[in-house]
Design an enzyme around this catalytic site. Structure first.
Site, PDB file in Angstrom:
ATOM      1  N   HIS A 411     -35.944   6.720-100.106  1.00  0.00           N
ATOM      2  CA  HIS A 411     -35.002   7.722 -99.451  1.00  0.00           C
ATOM      3  C   HIS A 411     -33.542   7.777-100.579  1.00  0.00           C
ATOM      4  CE1 HIS A 411     -31.580   7.781 -96.264  1.00  0.00           C
ATOM      5  NE2 HIS A 411     -32.231   9.049 -96.224  1.00  0.00           N
ATOM      6  N   GLU A 413     -29.942   9.492 -99.801  1.00  0.00           N
ATOM      7  CA  GLU A 413     -28.762   9.998 -99.139  1.00  0.00           C
ATOM      8  C   GLU A 413     -27.909  10.500 -99.971  1.00  0.00           C
ATOM      9  OE1 GLU A 413     -26.586  12.023 -97.108  1.00  0.00           O
ATOM     10  OE2 GLU A 413     -28.552  11.244 -95.761  1.00  0.00           O
ATOM     11  N   GLU A 482     -31.017  17.641 -93.257  1.00  0.00           N
ATOM     12  CA  GLU A 482     -29.739  18.473 -93.533  1.00  0.00           C
ATOM     13  C   GLU A 482     -29.857  19.623 -94.610  1.00  0.00           C
ATOM     14  OE1 GLU A 482     -29.494  14.524 -91.831  1.00  0.00           O
ATOM     15  OE2 GLU A 482     -29.648  14.946 -93.995  1.00  0.00           O
ATOM     16  N   GLU A 506     -34.212  11.874 -83.827  1.00  0.00           N
ATOM     17  CA  GLU A 506     -33.140  10.924 -83.748  1.00  0.00           C
ATOM     18  C   GLU A 506     -32.123  11.231 -82.815  1.00  0.00           C
ATOM     19  OE1 GLU A 506     -30.898  11.490 -87.473  1.00  0.00           O
ATOM     20  OE2 GLU A 506     -31.038  13.743 -87.480  1.00  0.00           O
TER      21      GLU A 506
END
Length: 712
Positions: A411, A413, A482, A506
Site C-alpha cells: 500500500h 498512500e 482516489e 468503505e
C-alpha cells in the site's frame, strides 16, 4: 460575366459547407449528421429514428487569440469502416469485436489559416468522437480556456448523477429528472477529504439517463491522456449539457502542442439496458496494449488488513504521536498504541487464511512509518514508502507468504503529495520487487500538492499514467484509489488492474450507501473500467466489529456474494475480517469458487437503480457464475439457463436470501441449495429488499457427482 462566375463559386462553397455529412452504424440503427451552421460545427444523433442528441455545437475556446468555435468550412470528409476482433489480457470476454464506421471531417478556419479535424466513429451501441489537431504553422502551442462540446438532450430524462467535482466521485448517486438537478444539488454534496464542486447543475461522467420513450443513454469519455477530465454542465432550461474541463491551479484547462488530440467523447444508446452494460465501445476507442510481455499481469482475488481500520477497530498508526518528521523518530523507542493492525503475527493470520482458501494475495495497509501525522495536513514529505514500523517484518513476511504460495500487495498512500511520491517512486517500486510484491494499492487522499492542483486536471491525469507506466518497468500491477475515474486505459496499460474512483464499500462504515448503489454503479462508474469495490462483508452490523461504530452495511449477505459477479473486476477483495468468514464458511465457499477472469459475460436482466442480473463463464472452463443485486424494493427473477451447453448437466449451488431476509432487519438470513440444471432449466428466484442471490454452475462429467441431487 466574371462577377457572375465568382458569385456562383461562393454560392457553391456555402452549399457544400452547410450541407450535412452523414454516418450510419453498421447495423443501421444509429445515424449521425454533421453540419456547419453559420461557421460553427454541429452534430445530431438518432437511434431507430428517435432523436437522441439534438443539434449540438462543437469546438474549443482558447485562452488567447481566436478560438476554435466558429469560422469553419468543411474541406473534406473521409469515410472508413473497420471490423476486427482483439483479445484483452483480462476481461469480461475472451475476445472483443471492434466494428465501426468512421467519418473524419477536416475543417478549415480560413481567417486564421489553420485547420482541425473531428473524427466520428459509430458503433452499433453508440458514438465516439474526438478533436484532432495536426501539426501546422498557425496552430502549434495553445491553451484551452474551455471545451464547448454540447450534448443537447431531447427531453427531461431520468438521470443517475453525481455532483460535478474536481476532486472526488465519492458521492451517493442521485436519481432525478434533469430539471431537478439544481434543486437536489446542495443536499447531494456530502463531506469528503478533498472536494471542489463547481456548478449548481454540474455533474460527472459517466452519466446514465433514461428517456420517457424508453431509450437508455450514457455519456462518458474514452482514452483520457494528457488532457483534463471532462464533467458536464447542464443548461436546465434547454436540457443541453456542455463539457466542463477540470482546471489547474491558475484556472487553465489544458496545455496543448500539435500534433495532438482530445479524448473521445462517447454517447452510448440502446432501448435495452443490458446492451449498455455489455458495451465495449469505450475499450474499443482506446489503443491496443503497449506491452509486449504481459505474462506478469494476473487477475487477483485477495484478503487484507484493511476493514478493521476502516471500521475503527484497529489503526494504521503504530502509536499516538501527534507530529512526525521521517528520519527523526526512532519508532522502536516509542510506545505502541496496542491497536496497530499491520503487525507480523496478525498479517501471518491473513496469509494462512488466504493459503487455506485458495486466495491469491494479502493486502496490508499501515505497514510503513508516518501514519500518525498524514491526514489533512497538506504535508509534502509524509511517507518514504520504504521504512516499515518496528512490528512489521518485511523480509520475514515475504518468505512466509512465499512458502504458502501467497503474494503480498503493498500500500502506497501519497496523502495527495504527488511530488513526494514521484521523488520516491523508483526506490519504492524497486523495494517492492526486492521483497516479492507485484501489486500496489496507491491512494491520493486529501488535497493535491502542489496546492491548487485538482485530482482530475491535466497535471494529475499525466501523473496517474506516469505511475502506471513506471510500475510496468518493474512488472508491478496498480490499483489506484482516489485517482481519476477510468476511461478504458486498462486496454492499453493492462497493469492498471483496478481503480476506486467512486463510493466504495468503505462508506458502509462511514454512515452507509443507498440500497440501490450497486444497481447503478455498473451503469456509471464501471463503464470506463473495473472498480476495486471491496465486496464480501458478511458482518453487516459494524458495531459487532467496533462497538463505537453504529453504521451498518445496507445489503444482505447473499447480495455481498452476488457483487463478485455484477461488479466486474479482475481484482476482487474478500473484504471482511477473517473471523467473520469463519462463522459462515458455507457461504464463503462462493467467494472461494467464483472466478476473476472470464471467457464470456451475459447480462440476463437489468434496470438502472432497480436490479442487475449477470452470468459469466470462467476463463478456460465450462463453469458459470450468476449474480443478482437489487434495490430496497427487492426483485423476482425468472431465469432460463439457455446460455449453458445443450446436452450437458451441471450442478448449481444457489446462495439466496431467506424468505425473511431484509437488508435492515435480517441481513444474514440466507439459504444454500444444490441441484442439477441444464440449458432448459428455468428458475424463479427472489432477491430480498437490498438483497440478491449468487449461483455457481459447475459442469459435471462424473455421473456419481449427481447422486442424491434433484433436478431444478
Amino acid at each position: 460575366m466574371r462577377k457572375l462566375l465568382l458569385s456562383a463559386v461562393v454560392l457553391l462553397a456555402i452549399t457544400i459547407s452547410s450541407s450535412a455529412q452523414d454516418l450510419t452504424s453498421p447495423n443501421g440503427n444509429l445515424k449521425l449528421s454533421f453540419k456547419i451552421q453559420n461557421g460553427t460545427p454541429t452534430y445530431q444523433l438518432s437511434y431507430k429514428g428517435k432523436e437522441v442528441v439534438k443539434t449540438s455545437k462543437l469546438g474549443l475556446e482558447l485562452k488567447e487569440g481566436a478560438s476554435l468555435l466558429n469560422g469553419f468550412d468543411v474541406r473534406k470528409a473521409d469515410y472508413n469502416e473497420a471490423n476486427e476482433t482483439w483479445s484483452p489480457v483480462w476481461g469480461e470476454e475472451r475476445t472483443i469485436r471492434n466494428h465501426y464506421k468512421e467519418m473524419l471531417v477536416t475543417l478549415d478556419q480560413k481567417a486564421q489559416k489553420r485547420f482541425i479535424q473531428i473524427r466520428f466513429r459509430l458503433y452499433n451501441d453508440g458514438l465516439g468522437f474526438r478533436y484532432e489537431f495536426p501539426l501546422q504553422d498557425s496552430l502549434n502551442y495553445f491553451v484551452i480556456k474551455e471545451e464547448r462540446t454540447q450534448f443537447a438532450m431531447n427531453g427531461d430524462h431520468k438521470a443517475f448523477w453525481l455532483p460535478g467535482d474536481y476532486d472526488t466521485q465519492e458521492y451517493s448517486t442521485v436519481t432525478s429528472n434533469l430539471s431537478e438537478i439544481r434543486v437536489k444539488m446542495k443536499e447531494s454534496i456530502t463531506p469528503n477529504a478533498s472536494q471542489q464542486p463547481f456548478s449548481p447543475t454540474g455533474v460527472q461522467t459517466s452519466l446514465m439517463m433514461k428517456s420517457k420513450d424508453g431509450l437508455y443513454i450514457n455519456i462518458h469519455e474514452a482514452a483520457l491522456v494528457d488532457y483534463s477530465c471532462m464533467h458536464l454542465n447542464l443548461d436546465d432550461k434547454n436540457m443541453v449539457f456542455e463539457s466542463w474541463l477540470t482546471p489547474d491551479a491558475i484556472g487553465d484547462k489544458g496545455y496543448m502542442q500539435t500534433p495532438c488530440k482530445s479524448p473521445w467523447r462517447t454517447v452510448m444508446v440502446s432501448d435495452d439496458a443490458r446492451e449498455i452494460l455489455a458495451s465495449k465501445l469505450i475499450l474499443n476507442l482506446n489503443d491496443p496494449c503497449k506491452y509486449e510481455d504481459v505474462s506478469w499481469i494476473k487477475p487477483v482475488k485477495y484478503v487484507g488488513v484493511w476493514w478493521e481500520m476502516i471500521t475503527g477497530k484497529s489503526t494504521w498508526a503504530y502509536n499516538n504521536l501527534t507530529s512526525v518528521k521521517l528520519g527523526e523518530i526512532d519508532y522502536a523507542k516509542t510506545q505502541p498504541n496496542g491497536k496497530h493492525a499491520a503487525n507480523t503475527a496478525h498479517v501471518k493470520e491473513y496469509i494462512d487464511f488466504a493459503a487455506e482458501n485458495g486466495l491469491d494475495a494479502v493486502l496490508v495497509e499501515g505497514w510503513n512509518e508516518g501514519w500518525e501525522d498524514w491526514f489533512g495536513k497538506n504535508k509534502d514529505y509524509v511517507f518514504d514508502f520504504l521504512t516499515p514500523y518496528p512490528d512489521f517484518d518485511v523480509k520475514g513476511l515475504h518468505e512466509y507468504a512465499k512458502s504458502k504460495g501467497v503474494r503480498l500487495i503493498m500500500h502506497h498512500e501519497t496523502s495527495g503529495s504527488v511530488r513526494n511520491y514521484e521523488r520516491h517512486m523508483d526506490k519504492a517500486y524497486q523495494f517492492m520487487v526486492d521483497n516479492g510484491y507485484n501489486a500496489v494499492k496507491s491512494g491520493y487522499v486529501g488535497n493535491i500538492l502542489p496546492l491548487g492542483e485538482n485530482h482530475y486536471n491535466q497535471y494529475m491525469v499525466n501523473h496517474y499514467l506516469y505511475a502506471i507506466t513506471k510500475a510496468a518497468e518493474y512488472k508491478i500491477m496498480v490499483n489506484a484509489h482516489e485517482a481519476v475515474r477510468p476511461t478504458g486505459l486498462c486496454r492499453t496499460y493492462p497493469n492498471l488492474i483496478g481503480n476506486e474512483s467512486a463510493r466504495g464499500t468503505e462508506y458502509e462504515a462511514f454512515g452507509g450507501s443507498n440500497p440501490d448503489h450497486t444497481t447503478i454503479l455498473p451503469f456509471t462508474r464501471l463503464m470506463g473500467g473495473p472498480m476495486d469495490y471491496t465486496p464480501g462483508i458478511f458482518e453487516t452490523k459494524i458495531s459487532n466489529v467496533n462497538p463505537e461504530n453504529k453504521s451498518y452495511v445496507r445489503s444482505t449477505l447473499s447480495r455481498q456474494l452476488a457483487l463478485y459477479v455484477t461488479m466486474y473486476s479482475p481484482l476482487q477483495m474478500a473484504a471482511d475480517l477473517v473471523e467473520n468468514y469463519k462463522k459462515h464458511m458455507d457461504a464463503f465457499q462462493f467467494i472461494k469458487d467464483v472466478a476473476v477472469d472470464w471467457d464470456e459475460s451475459k447480462y440476463l436482466e437489468a434496470e438502472p437503480g432497480d436490479y442487475i442480473t449477470a452470468a459469466r463463464k470462467a476463463k478456460g472452463t465450462n463453469n458459470w457464475f450468476v449474480g443478482c443485486t437489487s434495490d430496497e424494493n427487492g426483485h423476482i427473477s425468472n431465469l432460463t439457463l439457455n446460455f449453458l451447453d445443450p446436452g450437458k448437466k451441471y450442478v448449481a449451488t444457489i446462495y439466496a436470501d431467506a424468505k425473511d431476509a431484509h437488508y435492515e432487519t435480517n441481513p444474514q438470513a440466507y439459504t444454500i441449495i444444490k441441484g442439477i440444471v441444464t440449458n432448459k432449466t428455468k428458475l424463479t428466484l427472489k432477491a430480498a429488499p437490498g438483497g440478491g442471490y449468487a449461483i455457481s454452475i459447475i459442469e459435471v462429467t462424473d455421473k456419481d457427482a449427481l447422486k442424491g441431487l434433484k433436478q431444478f
